[in-house]
Design a protein around this motif. Structure first.
Motif, PDB file in Angstrom:
ATOM      1  N   LYS A   5       0.820  -1.207   0.000  1.00  0.00           N
ATOM      2  CA  LYS A   5       0.000   0.000   0.000  1.00  0.00           C
ATOM      3  C   LYS A   5       0.858   1.263   0.000  1.00  0.00           C
ATOM      4  CE  LYS A   5      -3.740   2.240   2.459  1.00  0.00           C
ATOM      5  NZ  LYS A   5      -4.851   2.075   3.363  1.00  0.00           N
ATOM      6  N   ALA A   9       2.229   2.499  -8.453  1.00  0.00           N
ATOM      7  CA  ALA A   9       2.163   1.284  -9.270  1.00  0.00           C
ATOM      8  C   ALA A   9       3.141   1.401 -10.438  1.00  0.00           C
ATOM      9  CB  ALA A   9       0.754   1.071  -9.788  1.00  0.00           C
ATOM     10  N   LEU A  24      -0.634   1.165 -18.007  1.00  0.00           N
ATOM     11  CA  LEU A  24      -1.227   1.641 -16.756  1.00  0.00           C
ATOM     12  C   LEU A  24      -1.914   2.984 -16.987  1.00  0.00           C
ATOM     13  CD1 LEU A  24      -1.617   1.312 -13.685  1.00  0.00           C
ATOM     14  CD2 LEU A  24       0.587   2.457 -13.389  1.00  0.00           C
ATOM     15  N   ARG A  31     -10.106   3.314 -11.061  1.00  0.00           N
ATOM     16  CA  ARG A  31      -9.417   2.362 -10.200  1.00  0.00           C
ATOM     17  C   ARG A  31      -9.120   1.126 -11.043  1.00  0.00           C
ATOM     18  NH1 ARG A  31     -13.563   3.114  -5.155  1.00  0.00           N
ATOM     19  NH2 ARG A  31     -12.837   5.196  -4.571  1.00  0.00           N
ATOM     20  N   TYR A 104       6.284  -5.895  -9.830  1.00  0.00           N
ATOM     21  CA  TYR A 104       5.303  -5.917  -8.745  1.00  0.00           C
ATOM     22  C   TYR A 104       5.696  -6.884  -7.621  1.00  0.00           C
ATOM     23  CZ  TYR A 104       2.041  -2.872 -11.149  1.00  0.00           C
ATOM     24  OH  TYR A 104       1.449  -1.781 -11.742  1.00  0.00           O
ATOM     25  N   PHE A 119      -3.791  -6.643  -6.788  1.00  0.00           N
ATOM     26  CA  PHE A 119      -3.474  -5.256  -6.469  1.00  0.00           C
ATOM     27  C   PHE A 119      -4.691  -4.410  -6.803  1.00  0.00           C
ATOM     28  CE2 PHE A 119       0.518  -7.271  -7.402  1.00  0.00           C
ATOM     29  CZ  PHE A 119       1.400  -6.741  -6.466  1.00  0.00           C
ATOM     30  N   ILE A 121      -5.405  -0.462  -7.400  1.00  0.00           N
ATOM     31  CA  ILE A 121      -4.680   0.790  -7.662  1.00  0.00           C
ATOM     32  C   ILE A 121      -5.708   1.913  -7.773  1.00  0.00           C
ATOM     33  CG2 ILE A 121      -3.172   1.952  -9.329  1.00  0.00           C
ATOM     34  CD1 ILE A 121      -2.210  -0.939 -10.118  1.00  0.00           C
ATOM     35  N   ASP A 122      -5.412   3.036  -7.127  1.00  0.00           N
ATOM     36  CA  ASP A 122      -6.368   4.150  -7.151  1.00  0.00           C
ATOM     37  C   ASP A 122      -6.280   4.956  -8.448  1.00  0.00           C
ATOM     38  OD1 ASP A 122      -4.219   5.978  -6.877  1.00  0.00           O
ATOM     39  OD2 ASP A 122      -4.591   6.313  -4.749  1.00  0.00           O
ATOM     40  N   GLY A 125      -2.903   6.134  -9.637  1.00  0.00           N
ATOM     41  CA  GLY A 125      -1.845   5.172  -9.918  1.00  0.00           C
ATOM     42  C   GLY A 125      -1.063   4.716  -8.693  1.00  0.00           C
ATOM     43  N   ILE A 127      -0.898   2.118  -5.381  1.00  0.00           N
ATOM     44  CA  ILE A 127      -1.435   0.868  -4.842  1.00  0.00           C
ATOM     45  C   ILE A 127      -2.107   1.152  -3.500  1.00  0.00           C
ATOM     46  CG2 ILE A 127      -0.839  -1.424  -3.944  1.00  0.00           C
ATOM     47  CD1 ILE A 127       1.553  -1.371  -5.981  1.00  0.00           C
ATOM     48  N   GLN A 128      -3.361   0.732  -3.375  1.00  0.00           N
ATOM     49  CA  GLN A 128      -4.101   0.900  -2.116  1.00  0.00           C
ATOM     50  C   GLN A 128      -4.295  -0.414  -1.371  1.00  0.00           C
ATOM     51  OE1 GLN A 128      -4.899   3.834  -0.696  1.00  0.00           O
ATOM     52  NE2 GLN A 128      -3.697   4.673  -2.382  1.00  0.00           N
ATOM     53  N   SER A 130      -2.798  -4.796  -1.610  1.00  0.00           N
ATOM     54  CA  SER A 130      -2.168  -5.901  -2.343  1.00  0.00           C
ATOM     55  C   SER A 130      -2.280  -7.165  -1.512  1.00  0.00           C
ATOM     56  CB  SER A 130      -0.700  -5.589  -2.653  1.00  0.00           C
ATOM     57  OG  SER A 130       0.065  -5.435  -1.477  1.00  0.00           O
TER      58      SER A 130
END
Length: 156
Positions: A5, A9, A24, A31, A104, A119, A121-122, A125, A127-128, A130
């Motif tokens: 987190k 990303a 990405l 998200r 990753y 994962f 991802i918000d 970009g 990671i919130q 994993s």
């Protein structure tokens, strides 16, 4: 080590079809759920991807898209996705083999494939959430949905 987190990303640029690539940045403002998995056609992977296919409407309610990523080729993904009628992209981390999985922290050197990992991802970009799952276990969608709900709570 799996990325955790609050980590930006890592970018990717992978084949979604033989003539289409996804990055990405294509998901900016949305998200994104990345579902790394060992191999197309395996029983656990098939069940996991089928579950996500049936959960797409719920993901979309959270402004989230999902992509599956494995080291299988774009041709293998195309056949697998068409056979199973998936409505989300499968990305080929094929050549250089496992490059994105390595970024990753989920590449399995011993078996030459991605570990089963998720994962969330918000929109910016980052990671919130994993999760590294045992390879033989379908991690389901509960953790993903909990992470998306938590992100909504933080926005309010």
């Amino acid at each position: 080590m799996i990325l955790e987190k609050n980590t930006p990303a890592p970018d990717f640029d992978l084949h979604a079809t033989p003539d289409q690539r996804l990055k990405l940045s294509d998901f900016k403002g949305k998200r994104l759920i990345l579902a790394f998995y060992p191999a197309d056609w395996s029983p656990v992977c098939s069940d996991q991807m089928a579950l996500y296919n049936s959960t797409l409407d719920v993901f979309h309610k959270y402004n989230a898209e999902i992509v599956g990523i494995s080291v299988d080729s774009k041709w293998c993904h195309m056949a697998f996705g068409q056979d199973r009628k998936f409505h989300f992209p499968l990305l080929a981390d094929f050549e250089p083999k496992g490059a994105v999985s390595r970024k990753y922290g989920v590449y399995d050197e011993e078996n030459g494939e991605a570990h089963r990992a998720l994962f969330v991802i918000d929109e910016k970009g980052v990671i919130q959430w994993s999760y590294l799952s045992p390879d033989g276990i379908n991690p389901g969608a509960d953790g993903i949905l909990d992470a998306l709900e938590e992100m909504d709570k933080q926005k309010k």
